[in-house]
Design a protein around this motif. Structure first.
Motif, PDB file in Angstrom:
ATOM      1  N   ASP A 175       0.819  -1.208   0.000  1.00 60.46           N
ATOM      2  CA  ASP A 175       0.000   0.000   0.000  1.00 60.46           C
ATOM      3  C   ASP A 175       0.852   1.257   0.000  1.00 60.46           C
ATOM      4  OD1 ASP A 175       0.875  -0.634   2.554  1.00 60.46           O
ATOM      5  OD2 ASP A 175      -0.821   0.326   3.540  1.00 60.46           O
ATOM      6  N   ARG A 178       1.893   1.710  -3.580  1.00 59.11           N
ATOM      7  CA  ARG A 178       0.759   2.135  -4.418  1.00 59.11           C
ATOM      8  C   ARG A 178       0.468   3.627  -4.255  1.00 59.11           C
ATOM      9  NH1 ARG A 178      -1.226  -2.976  -3.050  1.00 59.11           N
ATOM     10  NH2 ARG A 178      -2.355  -2.133  -1.250  1.00 59.11           N
ATOM     11  N   ARG A 179       0.477   4.087  -3.009  1.00 53.48           N
ATOM     12  CA  ARG A 179       0.207   5.504  -2.760  1.00 53.48           C
ATOM     13  C   ARG A 179       1.246   6.388  -3.451  1.00 53.48           C
ATOM     14  NH1 ARG A 179      -1.184   3.717   2.546  1.00 53.48           N
ATOM     15  NH2 ARG A 179       0.904   4.235   3.321  1.00 53.48           N
ATOM     16  N   GLU A 182       0.891   6.446  -7.274  1.00 50.79           N
ATOM     17  CA  GLU A 182      -0.200   7.348  -7.676  1.00 50.79           C
ATOM     18  C   GLU A 182       0.235   8.805  -7.569  1.00 50.79           C
ATOM     19  OE1 GLU A 182      -3.470   6.332  -5.201  1.00 50.79           O
ATOM     20  OE2 GLU A 182      -3.799   4.366  -6.153  1.00 50.79           O
ATOM     21  N   ALA A 183       0.929   9.134  -6.482  1.00 57.60           N
ATOM     22  CA  ALA A 183       1.382  10.517  -6.296  1.00 57.60           C
ATOM     23  C   ALA A 183       2.378  10.912  -7.381  1.00 57.60           C
ATOM     24  CB  ALA A 183       2.019  10.675  -4.917  1.00 57.60           C
ATOM     25  N   ARG A 185       2.376   9.656 -10.395  1.00 59.60           N
ATOM     26  CA  ARG A 185       1.721   9.469 -11.703  1.00 59.60           C
ATOM     27  C   ARG A 185       2.534   8.514 -12.601  1.00 59.60           C
ATOM     28  NH1 ARG A 185       2.151  13.466 -14.640  1.00 59.60           N
ATOM     29  NH2 ARG A 185       3.624  14.706 -13.413  1.00 59.60           N
ATOM     30  N   ASP A 188       1.329   2.379 -15.613  1.00 59.26           N
ATOM     31  CA  ASP A 188       1.397   0.940 -15.347  1.00 59.26           C
ATOM     32  C   ASP A 188       2.451   0.299 -16.251  1.00 59.26           C
ATOM     33  OD1 ASP A 188      -0.578   1.130 -13.479  1.00 59.26           O
ATOM     34  OD2 ASP A 188      -2.203   0.534 -14.845  1.00 59.26           O
TER      35      ASP A 188
END
Length: 375
Positions: A175, A178-179, A182-183, A185, A188
């Motif tokens: 986790d 993942r955070r 995302e931050a 950008r 994938d």
């Protein structure tokens, strides 16, 4: 024991000061830290020490002289045995206080220190004047001996260390990654190249951008994780360079990374591209501790912490073409090769570059000085 430094905002010197304070407290000794304060000042008490606030960040000769008197009073009141200076301006005050009180004087020589101005070498020389002078790498030890003629018998090489529990791949949960992904950008499946470090010219961010444009791997994303610290003009230069080289969409500059272990775990390659020699190069060792493939420039402390082809790779300073070629090869490693490299790199860190090893060696230096003084 009293450690003195300008302030406790952020950085490797500050972190090392708190780690040594914790080691002193853990050994049943009284640990004091004097500085102008800052974001990390509260951590001294958490480590079991006591912080004393003084205007030690000032380079004003009159303030330095006044600080010497204040430190002298502290040494006498708290019965300090050793004063350990970690930066030049407070070191002048600390040396005067130590001489007036008979306390032992230890210094840590943290960098090469600029000598561009007249009398600058004489100003820097205080860092080579301790009864013991701690050098944070063999590179720094050679430098200070050559610059100041320091007797090698007074020099002790104690590399910086990383916390092997914090910088442990097994400690980073998905986790957290993942955070951060995302931050930042991150697309994938993109190959992630991470250069941690404040945005300043000699850290080589521009070299990495040039290398990114030359790489065969067009899916690679470069993350420059570091605070601009007011250098917005340099940040704008990097953005303009990325646009001119056609890689702006593959560049991320998210600012400081609060969770650097998670950031390292996201990286397929960790880069130290410094164009000037690093005194030690904590980024390299942190990447190795997290079992990441690391490439660094072949000078300074990095040349000691990277064993070519075994725990990482080295490239010539400022050579974007060589960096691009090495990154392409690193990203082409298969999983077995990556795991074997990571295991070797982490084992090397655990054997030589951990916080407990650094702290134990520092306390040994204190014992040497005390024994020499009959205490």
């Amino acid at each position: 024991m009293l450690q003195v430094l300008p302030a406790l905002d952020t950085g490797g010197v500050e972190r090392g000061t708190i780690e040594v304070a914790a080691a002193l407290a853990g050994a049943g000794l009284r640990a004091f830290v004097a500085s102008a304060g800052g974001r990390m000042a509260a951590e001294v008490a958490k480590a079991g020490g006591e912080h004393i606030q003084l205007p030690l960040a000032s380079k004003d000769p009159l303030v330095i002289w006044r600080n010497a008197g204040k430190l002298e009073a502290i040494v006498r009141e708290r019965r300090i045995d050793i004063v350990h200076a970690r930066s030049r301006a407070p070191a002048w005050s600390a040396r005067i206080a130590a001489r007036r009180t008979g306390a032992g004087f230890v210094t840590t020589y943290h960098g090469t220190y600029n000598e561009g101005l007249p009398f600058k070498r004489a100003y820097n020389a205080v860092m080579a004047s301790g009864a013991r002078v701690i050098a944070i790498s063999h590179f720094i030890a050679r430098h200070l001996i050559a610059r100041h003629g320091t007797d090698p018998s007074r020099v002790r090489v104690i590399p910086r260390g990383v916390d092997p529990l914090r910088f442990d791949p097994a400690s980073v949960q998905g986790d957290r990654m993942r955070r951060l992904a995302e931050a930042w950008r991150l697309p994938d499946g993109a190959a992630v190249i991470l250069l941690p470090g404040r945005l300043t010219r000699w850290k080589g961010q521009a070299v990495l951008i040039e290398a990114l444009a030359r790489m065969e791997r067009q899916d690679a994303v470069a993350v420059l994780a570091g605070d601009a610290q007011g250098r917005e003009g340099y940040r704008a230069e990097l953005e303009a360079l990325a646009r001119s080289r056609g890689v702006a969409e593959r560049l991320r500059m998210p600012g400081d990374c609060a969770d650097i272990p998670a950031g390292l775990m996201l990286a397929d390659a960790v880069v130290s591209a410094s164009t000037d020699p690093e005194a030690f190069g904590r980024v390299v060792v942190e990447g190795q501790a997290m079992a990441r493939p690391v490439v660094a420039t072949n000078h300074g402390g990095a040349a000691e912490t990277v064993e070519e082809g075994v725990t990482g790779w080295l490239v010539p300073p400022g050579d974007a073409e060589a960096l691009a070629a090495r990154l392409d090869r690193m990203l082409g490693l298969d999983e077995a090769e990556r795991q074997a490299l990571g295991a070797r790199a982490r084992a090397a860190v655990l054997a030589r570059y951990t916080t407990p090893l650094m702290c134990a060696a520092t306390l040994d230096v204190y014992r040497e000085v005390l024994a020499e003084r009959g205490r």
